[in-house]
Write an enzyme that holds these catalytic residues in place. Sequence first.
Site, PDB file in Angstrom:
ATOM      1  N   LYS A 142      43.102  50.819  39.171  1.00 46.12           N
ATOM      2  CA  LYS A 142      43.813  51.562  40.220  1.00 46.12           C
ATOM      3  C   LYS A 142      44.630  50.646  41.118  1.00 46.12           C
ATOM      4  O   LYS A 142      45.424  51.116  41.941  1.00 46.12           O
ATOM      5  CB  LYS A 142      42.822  52.364  41.071  1.00 46.12           C
ATOM      6  N   GLY A 184      42.543  42.012  39.545  1.00 45.51           N
ATOM      7  CA  GLY A 184      41.425  42.387  40.410  1.00 45.51           C
ATOM      8  C   GLY A 184      41.380  41.637  41.718  1.00 45.51           C
ATOM      9  O   GLY A 184      42.357  41.010  42.160  1.00 45.51           O
ATOM     10  N   CYS A 190      39.751  38.910  42.436  1.00 47.09           N
ATOM     11  CA  CYS A 190      39.813  37.457  42.272  1.00 47.09           C
ATOM     12  C   CYS A 190      41.234  36.919  42.371  1.00 47.09           C
ATOM     13  O   CYS A 190      41.527  36.049  43.181  1.00 47.09           O
ATOM     14  CB  CYS A 190      39.197  37.058  40.934  1.00 47.09           C
ATOM     15  N   ALA A 203      39.549  55.811  37.440  1.00 44.54           N
ATOM     16  CA  ALA A 203      38.766  56.404  36.351  1.00 44.54           C
ATOM     17  C   ALA A 203      37.415  56.904  36.836  1.00 44.54           C
ATOM     18  O   ALA A 203      36.796  56.319  37.730  1.00 44.54           O
ATOM     19  CB  ALA A 203      38.563  55.375  35.247  1.00 44.54           C
ATOM     20  N   GLY A 229      28.432  39.831  52.634  1.00 42.83           N
ATOM     21  CA  GLY A 229      28.099  40.195  51.266  1.00 42.83           C
ATOM     22  C   GLY A 229      29.056  41.227  50.709  1.00 42.83           C
ATOM     23  O   GLY A 229      29.990  41.686  51.391  1.00 42.83           O
ATOM     24  N   HIS A 270      37.532   4.388  34.177  1.00 41.47           N
ATOM     25  CA  HIS A 270      37.379   3.735  35.484  1.00 41.47           C
ATOM     26  C   HIS A 270      38.760   3.459  36.071  1.00 41.47           C
ATOM     27  O   HIS A 270      39.663   3.045  35.359  1.00 41.47           O
ATOM     28  CB  HIS A 270      36.625   2.409  35.311  1.00 41.47           C
TER      29      HIS A 270
END
Length: 469
Positions: A40, A45, A47, A119, A273, A446
Amino acid sequence: MVVGEFTTEVDTVVIGAGPGGYVAAIRAAQLGQKVTIIDKGNLGGVCLNVGCIPSKALISASHRFEHAQESQDMGITAENVSIDFSKLQEWKGSVVNKLTSGVAGLLKANKVDIVEGEALFVEKDEIRVNHGYESSRFKFKNCIIATGSSPIEIPSFKWSDRVISSTGALALKEVPKKMVVIGGGYIGVELGSAFAGFGTEVTILEGSKSILPAFDKKMVALVKKRLKKKGVTIHTEAMAQGVEETKDGVTVKAEINGKEEAFDADYVLVTVGRRPNTDELNLDMAGIETTDRGLIKVDKQCKTNVDGIYAIGDIVPGAALAHKASYEGKIAAEAISGEPSEVDYIGIPAVVFSDPELATVGLSEEEAKEQGYEVKVGQFPFAANGRALSLNDTDGFMRLVTRKEDGLLLGAQIAGSGASDMIAELGLAIEAGMTAEDIALTIHAHPTLGEIAMEAAEVALGTPIHIAK
């Protein structure tokens, strides 16, 4: 009234196009499935759009700003360093756009059909997708639910222009003079630290005894040290009570050590949260079982109790991590195709992009002992590493937890510059069943921070070279 409804039959439908959903869709398509992905919002998303990627861009910019002002030890002095925050936001947006457009291209290249809409289940093998005043139906053989999570809203801190979630913090048009952060978990610490780097006066209110309570105390101590240097005030065992809003700011009230205190700020960032996005899916219509927290119950192949329906990411039990969702997406897609894939989280890392960075994989020393292992620990400080010295960033250490009898690597913890990148080697070592000797015998370039893994392994073996035994 819903008009224009029609039904399409597909092999696999994926609900949600975040890092779990789009990865699942691509993998399923690679395995020959006809796939439709539904979201949607924007592809990628939380993230890619309002989470991992934009927050790390903001954090990187904050580090750049700090380094520009604090490189006198290297003989570099910069005067009148300033921030054009609107330009910074424009750059951050360009990073997001590159990735989200890339996801769209990958889905199309793998012949995944993309549908925009919301959905919900109407049967155990059918969903309805609402597109404004219209809707369509999809009858599927298999479904992967990957709808992610949303910030938890505290009843006494309703979202507003001044009471913001992480999404709101990433969209600010200015650098606040003062900010109160409620919650000292990884999101609160990351964003609080970033804004402090830009010059914001930050106060963190954490309800437990320490910020980042899931991480080792010695690791967290380094983060606290840097936060203090940035001017951040931390109150632990602090319970936020409520907020009063004005046109220009907020006053946050909290109970600390039995006393009520008030904190004035431009904004209050609430990071206590996240909750799974399962409430509006009509899961009952499909008979899908959930926990009391709204998480969907799944087995080792990410299967729900309903044949043909799988669930991944933040909506299933376990850590809410983007890379966990992507991993589970591949497992679900492969399980649908009949492959014997199942989840194994032994090598899954957790990272905090704090200052310094924290990263962990496998078992801690305490966890290993609780599981009955006799352990040998190898710890090596960044201060004894040439590359860390040349970066002028020597706070930190790497700790390897090994099984005493044979040196098998059980876990690793890193606190320091580049920890987010360095943890991958140790995750691979755990996944491959490697020992401290295997790591010590691997020649590391290194000077690099990666050498610290070799040095820590030598400490575990009792043969350290660059620190006294």
